[in-house]
Design an enzyme around this catalytic site. Structure first.
Site, PDB file in Angstrom:
ATOM      1  N   ILE A   1       0.839  -1.204   0.000  1.00 37.83           N
ATOM      2  CA  ILE A   1       0.000   0.000   0.000  1.00 37.83           C
ATOM      3  C   ILE A   1       0.880   1.263   0.000  1.00 37.83           C
ATOM      4  O   ILE A   1       0.636   2.208  -0.746  1.00 37.83           O
ATOM      5  CB  ILE A   1      -0.976   0.000   1.196  1.00 37.83           C
TER       6      ILE A   1
ATOM      7  N   GLU B   1     -12.321   2.549  17.161  1.00 38.95           N
ATOM      8  CA  GLU B   1     -13.251   2.203  16.080  1.00 38.95           C
ATOM      9  C   GLU B   1     -13.997   0.878  16.236  1.00 38.95           C
ATOM     10  O   GLU B   1     -15.057   0.690  15.648  1.00 38.95           O
ATOM     11  CB  GLU B   1     -12.517   2.183  14.739  1.00 38.95           C
TER      12      GLU B   1
ATOM     13  N   ASP C   1      11.023   2.807   6.393  1.00 35.89           N
ATOM     14  CA  ASP C   1      10.582   1.415   6.570  1.00 35.89           C
ATOM     15  C   ASP C   1      11.734   0.654   7.199  1.00 35.89           C
ATOM     16  O   ASP C   1      12.906   0.970   6.942  1.00 35.89           O
ATOM     17  CB  ASP C   1      10.219   0.796   5.203  1.00 35.89           C
TER      18      ASP C   1
ATOM     19  N   HIS D   1     -13.174   3.000   8.248  1.00 35.85           N
ATOM     20  CA  HIS D   1     -12.443   1.832   7.741  1.00 35.85           C
ATOM     21  C   HIS D   1     -12.964   1.388   6.368  1.00 35.85           C
ATOM     22  O   HIS D   1     -13.376   0.237   6.186  1.00 35.85           O
ATOM     23  CB  HIS D   1     -12.544   0.668   8.747  1.00 35.85           C
TER      24      HIS D   1
ATOM     25  N   ASP E   1      -8.912   6.993   8.504  1.00 37.78           N
ATOM     26  CA  ASP E   1      -9.845   5.937   8.118  1.00 37.78           C
ATOM     27  C   ASP E   1      -9.931   4.913   9.248  1.00 37.78           C
ATOM     28  O   ASP E   1     -10.823   4.086   9.278  1.00 37.78           O
ATOM     29  CB  ASP E   1      -9.358   5.253   6.828  1.00 37.78           C
TER      30      ASP E   1
ATOM     31  N   THR F   1      -4.541   5.332   7.304  1.00 35.65           N
ATOM     32  CA  THR F   1      -5.474   4.337   6.758  1.00 35.65           C
ATOM     33  C   THR F   1      -5.011   2.941   7.166  1.00 35.65           C
ATOM     34  O   THR F   1      -5.466   1.955   6.599  1.00 35.65           O
ATOM     35  CB  THR F   1      -5.527   4.386   5.209  1.00 35.65           C
ATOM     36  N   SER F   2      -4.094   2.879   8.149  1.00 33.46           N
ATOM     37  CA  SER F   2      -3.499   1.570   8.439  1.00 33.46           C
ATOM     38  C   SER F   2      -4.175   0.874   9.621  1.00 33.46           C
ATOM     39  O   SER F   2      -4.992  -0.019   9.422  1.00 33.46           O
ATOM     40  CB  SER F   2      -1.999   1.733   8.642  1.00 33.46           C
ATOM     41  N   ARG F   3      -3.836   1.280  10.827  1.00 34.80           N
ATOM     42  CA  ARG F   3      -4.515   0.765  12.017  1.00 34.80           C
ATOM     43  C   ARG F   3      -4.577   1.882  13.058  1.00 34.80           C
ATOM     44  O   ARG F   3      -3.621   2.628  13.227  1.00 34.80           O
ATOM     45  CB  ARG F   3      -3.780  -0.444  12.612  1.00 34.80           C
TER      46      ARG F   3
ATOM     47  N   CYS G   1       2.307   1.239   7.731  1.00 35.96           N
ATOM     48  CA  CYS G   1       2.962   0.083   8.343  1.00 35.96           C
ATOM     49  C   CYS G   1       1.917  -0.696   9.145  1.00 35.96           C
ATOM     50  O   CYS G   1       0.878  -0.153   9.505  1.00 35.96           O
ATOM     51  CB  CYS G   1       4.127   0.531   9.222  1.00 35.96           C
ATOM     52  N   PRO G   2       2.185  -1.966   9.422  1.00 37.16           N
ATOM     53  CA  PRO G   2       1.203  -2.729  10.205  1.00 37.16           C
ATOM     54  C   PRO G   2       1.268  -2.344  11.680  1.00 37.16           C
ATOM     55  O   PRO G   2       2.236  -1.700  12.115  1.00 37.16           O
ATOM     56  CB  PRO G   2       1.670  -4.175  10.014  1.00 37.16           C
TER      57      PRO G   2
HETATM   58  P1  NAI Z   1       2.768  -4.856   3.673  1.00 38.29           P
HETATM   59  O1  NAI Z   1       3.085  -5.982   4.589  1.00 38.29           O
HETATM   60  O2  NAI Z   1       2.882  -5.048   2.202  1.00 38.29           O
HETATM   61  O3  NAI Z   1       3.668  -3.578   4.067  1.00 38.29           O
HETATM   62  C1  NAI Z   1       3.886  -3.147   5.368  1.00 38.29           C
HETATM   63  C2  NAI Z   1       5.249  -2.457   5.393  1.00 38.29           C
HETATM   64  O4  NAI Z   1       5.427  -1.919   6.713  1.00 38.29           O
HETATM   65  C3  NAI Z   1       6.417  -3.432   5.139  1.00 38.29           C
HETATM   66  O5  NAI Z   1       7.250  -2.919   4.139  1.00 38.29           O
HETATM   67  C4  NAI Z   1       7.124  -3.482   6.484  1.00 38.29           C
HETATM   68  O6  NAI Z   1       8.532  -3.655   6.366  1.00 38.29           O
HETATM   69  C5  NAI Z   1       6.770  -2.126   7.056  1.00 38.29           C
HETATM   70  N1  NAI Z   1       6.984  -2.056   8.502  1.00 38.29           N
HETATM   71  C6  NAI Z   1       6.840  -3.032   9.431  1.00 38.29           C
HETATM   72  N2  NAI Z   1       7.183  -2.575  10.640  1.00 38.29           N
HETATM   73  C7  NAI Z   1       7.562  -1.289  10.485  1.00 38.29           C
HETATM   74  C8  NAI Z   1       8.045  -0.284  11.367  1.00 38.29           C
HETATM   75  N3  NAI Z   1       8.222  -0.540  12.679  1.00 38.29           N
HETATM   76  N4  NAI Z   1       8.334   0.932  10.859  1.00 38.29           N
HETATM   77  C9  NAI Z   1       8.188   1.179   9.535  1.00 38.29           C
HETATM   78  N5  NAI Z   1       7.742   0.278   8.654  1.00 38.29           N
HETATM   79  C10 NAI Z   1       7.435  -0.949   9.121  1.00 38.29           C
HETATM   80  O7  NAI Z   1       1.299  -4.411   4.103  1.00 38.29           O
HETATM   81  P2  NAI Z   1       0.242  -3.589   3.213  1.00 38.29           P
HETATM   82  O8  NAI Z   1      -0.553  -4.537   2.398  1.00 38.29           O
HETATM   83  O9  NAI Z   1       0.933  -2.455   2.543  1.00 38.29           O
HETATM   84  O10 NAI Z   1      -0.729  -3.035   4.360  1.00 38.29           O
HETATM   85  C11 NAI Z   1      -0.270  -2.125   5.331  1.00 38.29           C
HETATM   86  C12 NAI Z   1      -1.320  -1.985   6.413  1.00 38.29           C
HETATM   87  O11 NAI Z   1      -2.483  -1.352   5.882  1.00 38.29           O
HETATM   88  C13 NAI Z   1      -1.861  -3.336   6.939  1.00 38.29           C
HETATM   89  O12 NAI Z   1      -1.014  -3.848   7.966  1.00 38.29           O
HETATM   90  C14 NAI Z   1      -3.211  -2.953   7.475  1.00 38.29           C
HETATM   91  O13 NAI Z   1      -3.077  -2.633   8.848  1.00 38.29           O
HETATM   92  C15 NAI Z   1      -3.591  -1.698   6.690  1.00 38.29           C
HETATM   93  N6  NAI Z   1      -4.759  -1.890   5.832  1.00 38.29           N
HETATM   94  C16 NAI Z   1      -5.851  -1.034   5.952  1.00 38.29           C
HETATM   95  C17 NAI Z   1      -6.968  -1.178   5.160  1.00 38.29           C
HETATM   96  C18 NAI Z   1      -8.142  -0.258   5.244  1.00 38.29           C
HETATM   97  O14 NAI Z   1      -9.234  -0.621   4.784  1.00 38.29           O
HETATM   98  N7  NAI Z   1      -8.011   0.934   5.790  1.00 38.29           N
HETATM   99  C19 NAI Z   1      -7.054  -2.288   4.195  1.00 38.29           C
HETATM  100  C20 NAI Z   1      -5.839  -3.076   4.072  1.00 38.29           C
HETATM  101  C21 NAI Z   1      -4.749  -2.887   4.884  1.00 38.29           C
END
Ligand code: NAI
Length: 333
Positions: free
Chosen positions: A158, A265, A177, A297, A260, A234-236, A207-208
């Protein structure tokens, strides 16, 4: 082979998209339940092989213990994040947990930029003003994104999509990252978190939620940001410490805040609570500020994403049933 899946927290759109995908996965059966997964509803999985859960489901130890007793061996998360799952307990109870990473990174990234733009130009305000025949521009001034700096925290699927979008707006991209994304080397400059905070005009979190990112945005990190920054999450929700965010807003740190997701929430997500009096609501406090916009969300909520979620979730079920190793399996280590 037949696998019976109990689908928790089913909304009409879930049923629509999963039923549309189901014919391509013979052997899988789904029963849809309105209630969400939590310890009180876990026992309903009696007689099923797997459960399907979402972002607000409580997949903690107690739930998993009950699921285990009911013979459930698989939790299918129809989302990317899995912070709501006690993975150690899942391992103890021999329950496989699978998720859907990267079903449509653009869906979430496009919503993130929509929030940044809406906050920047106060679109929520403008919409209501014009409806009231107020055609004045007071309170609507924003700034050009072109030529400004975007700070992207977390550059996975994302975050990378967000980098590409911001580049399209003519922005300079700073990225942070723990594992830099090699494919972004041309597009983004990897810097320390400190530099990203102090140099960015728009900061977007991708980030997650983990122990190390919990409350990543707190009063210390907020103080290090530029005055007049736009923050988008938009993450958590728990990436941002809400009380500190409110303090930051009161300090006039932010030009805009687009959320978001937010800490409080869980009881709200996807529910119509318009007739309720919400007590102790920090959400209401956040919404009292003119520069804050909250959505519930909905980052994932596009046709493309729902189609991809349905087929990937069902493919996960099939892979599990056929004992195929899958990168979508999440484990405690
Ligand atoms: P992804 O796993 O592809 O990317 C997450 C990135 O965060 C990775 O590159 C990882 O190295 C990095 N990361 C991990 N720990 C970190 C830290 N301490 N500091 C900096 N970077 C760090 O995940 P993706 O698919 O990009 O999703 C990211 C987040 O988006 C998900 O974990 C989820 O919480 C959220 N999400 C929200 C949605 C929504 O509807 N609002 C829908 C889908 C995902």
């Amino acid at each position: 082979m037949t696998m019976k899946i109990l689908f928790y927290d089913a909304k009409s759109y879930d049923t629509e998209f999963f039923q549309a995908a189901l014919p391509e996965f013979p052997g899988l059966e789904i029963e849809y339940l309105k209630s969400d997964l939590e310890p009180r509803t876990a026992a309903l999985a009696d007689g099923f092989d797997a459960v399907c859960a979402f972002v607000s489901s409580d997949v903690g130890r107690q739930t998993l213990e009950i699921l285990h007793r009911k013979g459930i061996g698989l939790v299918l998360l129809r989302c990317a994040g899995y912070n709501n799952v006690d993975l150690e307990a899942a391992q103890e109870y021999n329950i496989c947990v699978m998720r859907v990473p990267g079903y449509s990174p653009e869906a979430v990234a496009e919503h993130a930029i929509a929030l940044a733009l809406a906050c920047n130009r106060r679109l929520y305000k403008a919409y209501n003003k014009v409806r009231e025949n107020d055609f004045s521009l007071s309170g609507l001034m924003g700034f050009n994104l072109h030529g400004k700096t975007a700070g992207i925290i977390g550059t996975g699927r994302i975050g990378a999509a967000m980098c590409r979008i911001c580049r399209g707006f003519g922005m300079r991209i700073l990225a942070y990252d723990v594992y830099p994304n090699e494919s972004l080397r041309e597009l983004a400059e990897y810097v320390s978190l400190d530099q990203l905070l102090s140099d960015s005009d728009v900061i977007s979190l991708h980030c997650p939620l983990t122990d190390s990112t919990y409350h990543l945005i707190n009063i210390d990190t907020i103080r290090r940001m530029k005055d007049g920054v736009i923050l988008v999450n938009t993450s958590r929700g728990a990436l941002v410490k809400t009380d500190d965010l409110i303090e930051g807003i009161r300090m006039h740190k932010f030009a805009g805040v687009g959320l978001d997701v937010y800490e409080e929430e869980t009881n709200n997500v996807f529910e119509d609570r318009s007739d309720e009096i919400l007590e102790h609501s920090t959400t209401a406090r956040l919404l009292s500020f003119p520069n804050v916009m909250i959505t519930s969300h909905q980052g994932f909520f596009t046709r493309e994403a729902l189609t991809a979620i349905a087929s990937a979730t069902l493919q996960n079920a099939l892979d599990h049933a056929q004992d195929k190793p899958s990168p979508n399996q999440v484990s405690a280590v």
